[in-house]
Design a protein around this motif. Structure first.
Motif, PDB file in Angstrom:
ATOM      1  N   ALA A 168      52.564  -5.285  -2.124  1.00 57.52           N
ATOM      2  CA  ALA A 168      52.363  -4.204  -3.086  1.00 57.52           C
ATOM      3  C   ALA A 168      52.011  -4.802  -4.444  1.00 57.52           C
ATOM      4  O   ALA A 168      52.259  -5.986  -4.701  1.00 57.52           O
ATOM      5  N   GLU A 169      51.438  -3.989  -5.313  1.00 59.16           N
ATOM      6  CA  GLU A 169      51.123  -4.445  -6.661  1.00 59.16           C
ATOM      7  C   GLU A 169      52.402  -4.800  -7.403  1.00 59.16           C
ATOM      8  O   GLU A 169      53.445  -4.182  -7.187  1.00 59.16           O
ATOM      9  N   PRO A 170      52.353  -5.810  -8.283  1.00 64.12           N
ATOM     10  CA  PRO A 170      53.550  -6.181  -9.044  1.00 64.12           C
ATOM     11  C   PRO A 170      54.167  -4.984  -9.760  1.00 64.12           C
ATOM     12  O   PRO A 170      53.455  -4.158 -10.348  1.00 64.12           O
ATOM     13  N   ASN A 171      55.488  -4.893  -9.672  1.00 62.16           N
ATOM     14  CA  ASN A 171      56.294  -3.862 -10.327  1.00 62.16           C
ATOM     15  C   ASN A 171      56.108  -2.468  -9.746  1.00 62.16           C
ATOM     16  O   ASN A 171      56.614  -1.493 -10.317  1.00 62.16           O
ATOM     17  N   LYS A 172      55.426  -2.353  -8.615  1.00 64.89           N
ATOM     18  CA  LYS A 172      55.316  -1.071  -7.935  1.00 64.89           C
ATOM     19  C   LYS A 172      56.599  -0.804  -7.148  1.00 64.89           C
ATOM     20  O   LYS A 172      57.031  -1.632  -6.343  1.00 64.89           O
ATOM     21  N   VAL A 173      57.192   0.352  -7.384  1.00 67.24           N
ATOM     22  CA  VAL A 173      58.436   0.725  -6.711  1.00 67.24           C
ATOM     23  C   VAL A 173      58.144   1.879  -5.763  1.00 67.24           C
ATOM     24  O   VAL A 173      57.518   2.876  -6.149  1.00 67.24           O
ATOM     25  N   GLY A 174      58.575   1.739  -4.521  1.00 71.12           N
ATOM     26  CA  GLY A 174      58.360   2.788  -3.538  1.00 71.12           C
ATOM     27  C   GLY A 174      59.629   3.130  -2.793  1.00 71.12           C
ATOM     28  O   GLY A 174      60.431   2.246  -2.475  1.00 71.12           O
ATOM     29  N   VAL A 175      59.821   4.416  -2.533  1.00 70.86           N
ATOM     30  CA  VAL A 175      60.933   4.901  -1.718  1.00 70.86           C
ATOM     31  C   VAL A 175      60.389   5.939  -0.751  1.00 70.86           C
ATOM     32  O   VAL A 175      59.640   6.832  -1.157  1.00 70.86           O
ATOM     33  N   LYS A 176      60.761   5.836   0.511  1.00 70.37           N
ATOM     34  CA  LYS A 176      60.391   6.827   1.521  1.00 70.37           C
ATOM     35  C   LYS A 176      61.637   7.663   1.846  1.00 70.37           C
ATOM     36  O   LYS A 176      62.563   7.180   2.490  1.00 70.37           O
ATOM     37  N   PRO A 177      61.710   8.911   1.377  1.00 63.55           N
ATOM     38  CA  PRO A 177      62.861   9.752   1.723  1.00 63.55           C
ATOM     39  C   PRO A 177      62.944   9.988   3.226  1.00 63.55           C
ATOM     40  O   PRO A 177      61.931   9.987   3.932  1.00 63.55           O
ATOM     41  N   ALA A 319      56.218   5.583 -15.029  1.00 62.30           N
ATOM     42  CA  ALA A 319      55.953   6.564 -13.966  1.00 62.30           C
ATOM     43  C   ALA A 319      54.757   6.186 -13.107  1.00 62.30           C
ATOM     44  O   ALA A 319      54.707   6.487 -11.909  1.00 62.30           O
ATOM     45  N   GLU A 320      53.774   5.506 -13.727  1.00 59.08           N
ATOM     46  CA  GLU A 320      52.559   5.151 -12.987  1.00 59.08           C
ATOM     47  C   GLU A 320      52.815   4.106 -11.908  1.00 59.08           C
ATOM     48  O   GLU A 320      51.984   3.907 -11.013  1.00 59.08           O
ATOM     49  N   ASN A 321      53.947   3.434 -11.968  1.00 65.78           N
ATOM     50  CA  ASN A 321      54.264   2.382 -10.997  1.00 65.78           C
ATOM     51  C   ASN A 321      55.319   2.808  -9.979  1.00 65.78           C
ATOM     52  O   ASN A 321      55.843   1.963  -9.246  1.00 65.78           O
ATOM     53  N   VAL A 322      55.620   4.087  -9.942  1.00 66.17           N
ATOM     54  CA  VAL A 322      56.664   4.590  -9.044  1.00 66.17           C
ATOM     55  C   VAL A 322      56.059   5.633  -8.115  1.00 66.17           C
ATOM     56  O   VAL A 322      55.304   6.499  -8.554  1.00 66.17           O
ATOM     57  N   GLU A 323      56.377   5.530  -6.832  1.00 64.63           N
ATOM     58  CA  GLU A 323      55.848   6.521  -5.901  1.00 64.63           C
ATOM     59  C   GLU A 323      56.829   6.814  -4.779  1.00 64.63           C
ATOM     60  O   GLU A 323      57.594   5.950  -4.345  1.00 64.63           O
ATOM     61  N   GLU A 324      56.778   8.067  -4.349  1.00 63.19           N
ATOM     62  CA  GLU A 324      57.487   8.470  -3.145  1.00 63.19           C
ATOM     63  C   GLU A 324      56.520   8.242  -1.986  1.00 63.19           C
ATOM     64  O   GLU A 324      55.528   8.934  -1.851  1.00 63.19           O
ATOM     65  N   THR A 325      56.800   7.257  -1.184  1.00 64.00           N
ATOM     66  CA  THR A 325      55.872   6.884  -0.121  1.00 64.00           C
ATOM     67  C   THR A 325      56.035   7.788   1.091  1.00 64.00           C
ATOM     68  O   THR A 325      57.088   8.402   1.300  1.00 64.00           O
ATOM     69  N   ARG A 326      54.977   7.871   1.892  1.00 66.14           N
ATOM     70  CA  ARG A 326      54.984   8.708   3.090  1.00 66.14           C
ATOM     71  C   ARG A 326      55.046   7.888   4.366  1.00 66.14           C
ATOM     72  O   ARG A 326      55.493   8.374   5.397  1.00 66.14           O
ATOM     73  N   GLU A 327      54.558   6.664   4.306  1.00 63.66           N
ATOM     74  CA  GLU A 327      54.482   5.856   5.519  1.00 63.66           C
ATOM     75  C   GLU A 327      55.834   5.236   5.853  1.00 63.66           C
ATOM     76  O   GLU A 327      56.532   4.734   4.976  1.00 63.66           O
ATOM     77  N   VAL A 328      56.178   5.278   7.131  1.00 65.85           N
ATOM     78  CA  VAL A 328      57.381   4.600   7.599  1.00 65.85           C
ATOM     79  C   VAL A 328      57.046   3.143   7.885  1.00 65.85           C
ATOM     80  O   VAL A 328      55.886   2.777   8.073  1.00 65.85           O
ATOM     81  N   ALA A 329      58.060   2.307   7.919  1.00 60.31           N
ATOM     82  CA  ALA A 329      57.881   0.879   8.218  1.00 60.31           C
ATOM     83  C   ALA A 329      58.506   0.580   9.570  1.00 60.31           C
ATOM     84  O   ALA A 329      59.649   0.983   9.839  1.00 60.31           O
ATOM     85  N   THR A 330      57.761  -0.126  10.419  1.00 67.60           N
ATOM     86  CA  THR A 330      58.307  -0.476  11.732  1.00 67.60           C
ATOM     87  C   THR A 330      59.207  -1.703  11.679  1.00 67.60           C
ATOM     88  O   THR A 330      59.815  -2.072  12.682  1.00 67.60           O
ATOM     89  N   GLY A 331      59.283  -2.334  10.511  1.00 67.67           N
ATOM     90  CA  GLY A 331      60.300  -3.353  10.311  1.00 67.67           C
ATOM     91  C   GLY A 331      61.669  -2.695  10.220  1.00 67.67           C
ATOM     92  O   GLY A 331      61.788  -1.473  10.052  1.00 67.67           O
ATOM     93  N   SER A 332      62.711  -3.495  10.339  1.00 59.69           N
ATOM     94  CA  SER A 332      64.075  -2.968  10.343  1.00 59.69           C
ATOM     95  C   SER A 332      64.923  -3.649   9.289  1.00 59.69           C
ATOM     96  O   SER A 332      64.606  -4.753   8.832  1.00 59.69           O
TER      97      SER A 332
END
Length: 386
Positions: A168-177, A319-332
């Motif tokens: 991911a781009e530096p300082n990009k924060v993502g959370v998948k609810p 705010a521009e570096n924060v996102e609610e992601t949609r994709e799930v990760a197959t890692g555990s």
């Protein structure tokens, strides 16, 4: 708000700590040196320290200035991977076959940075719990801490974790609810055949031929048994058999992993693996032993606490570096086991780099350390605000 000023002041110290951990990696349940340093630093900052959970785990407890009764937990993993490093860094691993190739050295360091800041400011009401977990890499460290009474001894109302992300781009924060990372099982399948001379295979019940057929059959489970709307992965990652050119061996072992996002899908795949093995055993008149082990639960982020985590991150990275992601990760990730007991959220933090984790050439960017520490500290301050 950028990186918290106090944390920015000791960013160089965080880099030194992280690189020291990197030079001296320890795998699961062997993090004696690492946990010793963690405990020593926490004590030096006036934090109440508890050791011995899951053998090498460390828990720090810190009360804020206010009298609130709420408790927020922060968790980091400490273990390295059993692999060699090929980065040629001046602070590369000094332990052969041990490498912080997943960035857990940064996770430990960032949590230490947050703990130090919160100990110096205590600008919150309630209690912060700092959880330094061993053995995340498939060895059940989280489950062992839970078995040892982690949340009975240190109850938390909510809990947060973080993972570095070089893609991911530096300082990009993502959370998948919701469901964010896959649950996982590991399997070992032992085919008990009959050996023979390689020139007389009719005297054998060749486990390599059977293993070859079984590998192909296992690949049909996801494509033909799992509903098309569900995501699952079954990968055979090891095949072991034989020792000579002219000997048909008597055993073959197939190993691999299963990833899933629903428990019922896991149960379906486990059932089909056993059924196929039973069918092969009957067809070839041999026996097959199946060892299926659930290692990770599906990681479920609480939707409301996911938004709270993103809100804290916005104050640090914008705010521009924060996102609610949609994709799930197959890692555990075994933080999932803690999230089954206590609600919370798990985010990723981007950093410079092009080599993915679990690669012998992976290099972590130390610029992320004060950023991650600041986000962790800020979520405590916001969730335990007076």
């Amino acid at each position: 708000m950028p990186v918290l000023p106090k944390i920015a002041e000791y960013a160089d110290e965080l880099t030194a700590i992280r690189r020291d951990f990197h030079q001296h990696p320890e795998i699961g349940f062997e993090e004696v040196r690492t946990s010793g340093i963690v405990a020593e630093k926490l004590k030096g900052w006036g934090i109440e320290v508890h050791t011995g959970l899951a053998r090498t785990g460390v828990v720090g407890v810190l009360k804020g200035k206010g009298e609130g009764s709420k408790t927020v937990g922060l968790r980091a993993d400490m273990d390295a991977l059993p692999m060699d490093e090929q980065t040629n860094l001046p602070y590369a691993s000094k332990n052969p076959g041990r490498f912080h190739g997943c960035g857990h050295d940064s996770h430990t360091t960032m949590l230490l940075g947050a703990a130090r800041y919160l100990a110096e400011t205590r600008d919150f009401s309630g209690t912060a719990v700092f959880i330094f977990q061993p053995a995340e890499e498939g060895l059940g460290g989280a489950r062992t801490m839970l078995k040892d009474g982690l949340f009975d001894k240190f109850p938390c109302d909510e809990i947060y974790g973080m993972h570095n992300n070089p893609l991911a781009e530096p300082n990009k924060v993502g959370v998948k609810p919701g469901a964010a990372m896959a649950g996982a099982s590991f399997f070992d399948i032992t085919i008990n055949g009959v050996g023979s001379h390689g020139a007389m295979p009719h005297h054998s019940k060749d486990p390599i031929v059977i293993a070859s057929a079984l590998v192909q059959s296992l690949q049909s489970i996801v494509s033909r048994n799992v509903p098309a709307v569900d995501t699952a992965v079954l990968s055979v990652t090891q095949v072991h058999s034989g020792s000579a050119y002219n000997v048909v061996p008597d055993k073959a072992v197939i190993s691999g992993t299963i990833r899933y996002f629903k428990d019922e899908v896991m149960e379906l795949i486990h059932h089909r693996v056993r059924s196929l093995c039973n069918g092969m055993a009957q067809a070839y008149e041999i026996s097959i032993d199946v060892d299926l082990r659930n290692i990770f639960d599906v990681l479920m982020n609480d939707p409301a606490l996911s938004e709270a985590y993103l809100d804290a991150a916005r104050e640090i990275v914008g705010a521009e570096n924060v996102e609610e992601t949609r994709e799930v990760a197959t890692g555990s990730e075994d933080f999932a086991d803690m999230l089954k007991v206590v609600p919370g959220a798990y985010c990723t933090l981007g950093h410079k780099g092009t080599v993915p984790v679990h690669n012998p050439g992976f290099i972590l960017d130390d610029d992320m350390l004060p950023v991650g520490s600041s986000i962790m500290a800020r979520i405590v301050e916001k969730r335990l605000a007076s």
